[in-house]
Design a protein around this motif. Structure first.
Motif, PDB file in Angstrom:
ATOM      1  N   GLY A 208       4.114   0.401   6.134  1.00 16.18           N
ATOM      2  CA  GLY A 208       2.670   0.489   5.958  1.00 16.18           C
ATOM      3  C   GLY A 208       2.202   1.887   6.336  1.00 16.18           C
ATOM      4  N   TYR A 209       1.563   2.574   5.393  1.00 12.31           N
ATOM      5  CA  TYR A 209       1.187   3.958   5.664  1.00 12.31           C
ATOM      6  C   TYR A 209      -0.267   4.219   5.293  1.00 12.31           C
ATOM      7  N   VAL A 210      -0.778   5.303   5.856  1.00  9.65           N
ATOM      8  CA  VAL A 210      -2.143   5.763   5.611  1.00  9.65           C
ATOM      9  C   VAL A 210      -2.064   7.228   5.222  1.00  9.65           C
ATOM     10  N   GLU A 211      -2.895   7.651   4.281  1.00 10.54           N
ATOM     11  CA  GLU A 211      -2.936   9.058   3.892  1.00 10.54           C
ATOM     12  C   GLU A 211      -4.290   9.630   4.248  1.00 10.54           C
ATOM     13  N   LYS A 216       0.592  12.026   5.330  1.00  5.57           N
ATOM     14  CA  LYS A 216       0.918  10.606   5.450  1.00  5.57           C
ATOM     15  C   LYS A 216       1.232  10.243   6.902  1.00  5.57           C
ATOM     16  N   PHE A 217       0.773   9.056   7.296  1.00  8.87           N
ATOM     17  CA  PHE A 217       1.035   8.495   8.619  1.00  8.87           C
ATOM     18  C   PHE A 217       1.651   7.112   8.437  1.00  8.87           C
ATOM     19  N   LEU A 218       2.582   6.752   9.284  1.00 11.49           N
ATOM     20  CA  LEU A 218       3.184   5.421   9.270  1.00 11.49           C
ATOM     21  C   LEU A 218       2.707   4.607  10.468  1.00 11.49           C
ATOM     22  N   LEU A 296       3.227  -0.112   1.373  1.00 10.23           N
ATOM     23  CA  LEU A 296       1.836  -0.544   1.278  1.00 10.23           C
ATOM     24  C   LEU A 296       0.944   0.550   1.840  1.00 10.23           C
ATOM     25  N   GLU A 297       0.116   1.139   0.951  1.00 10.76           N
ATOM     26  CA  GLU A 297      -0.877   2.103   1.426  1.00 10.76           C
ATOM     27  C   GLU A 297      -2.083   1.333   1.937  1.00 10.76           C
ATOM     28  N   LEU A 298      -2.439   1.584   3.180  1.00 12.80           N
ATOM     29  CA  LEU A 298      -3.493   0.832   3.857  1.00 12.80           C
ATOM     30  C   LEU A 298      -4.785   1.643   3.919  1.00 12.80           C
TER      31      LEU A 298
END
Length: 390
Positions: A208-211, A216-218, A296-298
């Protein structure tokens, strides 16, 4: 075209069980078609597992600047692959576990001594009729014809061996026993016992990551100290074994809710990106696992909340820092490192060359890439690639 993670799964590529099969595969002249992601990683030394660390240790370890161009020493990544693929030289110590003339697992010759006491359930053959092997095999009494009868009979044995401490960590969770993913289920086996019978296991692992601002961050989880396996170690945002009677998509949805409080609406956006497999021998245990991988981009404002008590806490960490933690420590649960290394390749944090020759000493991280246009994993491509040290 990106596909939803909730796709049907086709038959997996035949796994490499015996030393003969390994030799055949390694000598194969078949070249995979060029794709943007493909890799196999060379072996290195095994590293110890430790859970005595804090988030401060994790953050401090990851601070060193990391890019795919300034890391000349990738030994740390290779070590993590090797950690999940130990002791292949001990394959000869195992004999096939056969049901209906199909190999479904491998049992250590030493462990078979415990099973011989249950002669009304297990049968031992020395006539060499098992494919590719001449030193016999283990099967179930032919009177146990139905899957449910086999499940009950073997469960009684596992209960006794569990009570004696021979098979620890009984979970009361059943795994399907079958020769391949889409094959009929011959019976179901207690999850804790699966490695003792060399049963192929399946799981779902989701990054699950966030941009944010192009970076990008996990989301990383720290397992509860009360977990019976790998307590206190780092884990994916969502991961879990695939039990009997549930699809990959359904299991991922369930694990998303239980482990991170991710709603069905968000979980459905998960994208199936392939799978990794490994074969690990540790004394009597033979783990032959296939991990179906998802991204999954959150939403940027999403904050995971564990619901089942199995995760102590979460932390959002830049991907480059996560790469450093994997490279330099053993903080992650072993097989999670493989799935994150796969993520690092696919998202450009590690670079590879598809032209490097494979040696007999190479230890492989095998990747199965789905045909996304068909929305299934039916057209799996086995990609044998080698990491290039830059």
């Amino acid at each position: 075209m990106a596909s939803s993670g909730f796709c049907s799964l086709g038959p997996t590529v035949t796994s490499l069980f015996s030393s003969h099969a390994l030799a055949r595969w390694r000598s194969s002249s078949i070249s995979p078609p060029p794709l943007r992601i493909s890799r196999a990683l060379s072996a290195a030394t095994t590293v110890p597992i430790s859970s005595s660390f804090t988030w401060d240790d994790v953050i401090e370890t990851g601070r060193e600047e990391y890019t795919p161009h300034n890391s000349s020493d990738l030994t740390g990544f290779l070590e993590k692959v090797n950690r999940c693929n130990r002791a292949s030289e001990k394959l000869a110590e195992f004999i096939p576990f056969v049901i209906e003339e199909q190999i479904v697992g491998y049992i250590h010759k030493g462990f078979t001594e415990y099973l011989r006491e249950f002669h009304d359930i297990f049968t031992f053959s020395q006539n060499g009729s098992c494919p590719d092997r001449v030193d016999g095999f283990v099967t179930l009494n032919l009177m146990l014809e139905k899957p449910e009868d086999r499940t009950r009979a073997v469960a009684d044995v596992i209960k006794i061996l569990g009570d004696k401490g021979i098979i620890p960590g009984i979970r009361n969770e059943l795994y399907p026993v079958k020769p391949s993913f889409n094959a009929p289920v011959f019976f179901s086996l207690e999850r804790a016992a699966a490695p003792y019978f060399g049963i192929k296991g399946y799981g779902v692992h989701m990054n699950g990551y966030v941009e944010r601002d192009g970076q990008k961050f996990l989301w990383i989880g720290k397992r509860s100290l009360s977990k019976s396996t790998y307590p206190g170690m780092l884990d994916h945002l969502v991961a879990g074994g695939l039990p009997h009677g549930i699809s990959c998509g359904e299991n991922l949805e369930k694990e998303c809710e239980e482990e991170a409080g991710i709603s069905k609406a968000i979980a459905y956006r998960a994208i199936a990106v392939g799978a990794v497999s490994y074969m690990d021998i540790d004394q009597y245990c033979f783990k032959r696992d296939v991990l179906f991988c998802y991204d999954l981009e959150l939403p940027e404002d999403f904050v995971p909340k564990n619901q089942d008590g199995e995760v102590e806490s979460f932390k959002l960490i830049p991907v480059a820092q996560v790469a450093n933690v994997i490279r330099k420590t053993s903080f992650f649960k072993a097989n999670c490192s493989l799935v994150i290394i796969d993520f690092l390749f696919r998202h450009g944090y590690l670079l590879i060359s598809p032209t490097i020759s494979l040696s007999k000493e190479t230890s492989y991280l095998r990747l199965y890439i789905p045909d996304f246009n068909a929305l299934t994993l039916k057209n799996l491509l086995v990609l044998d690639l080698v990491m290039m040290i830059i």
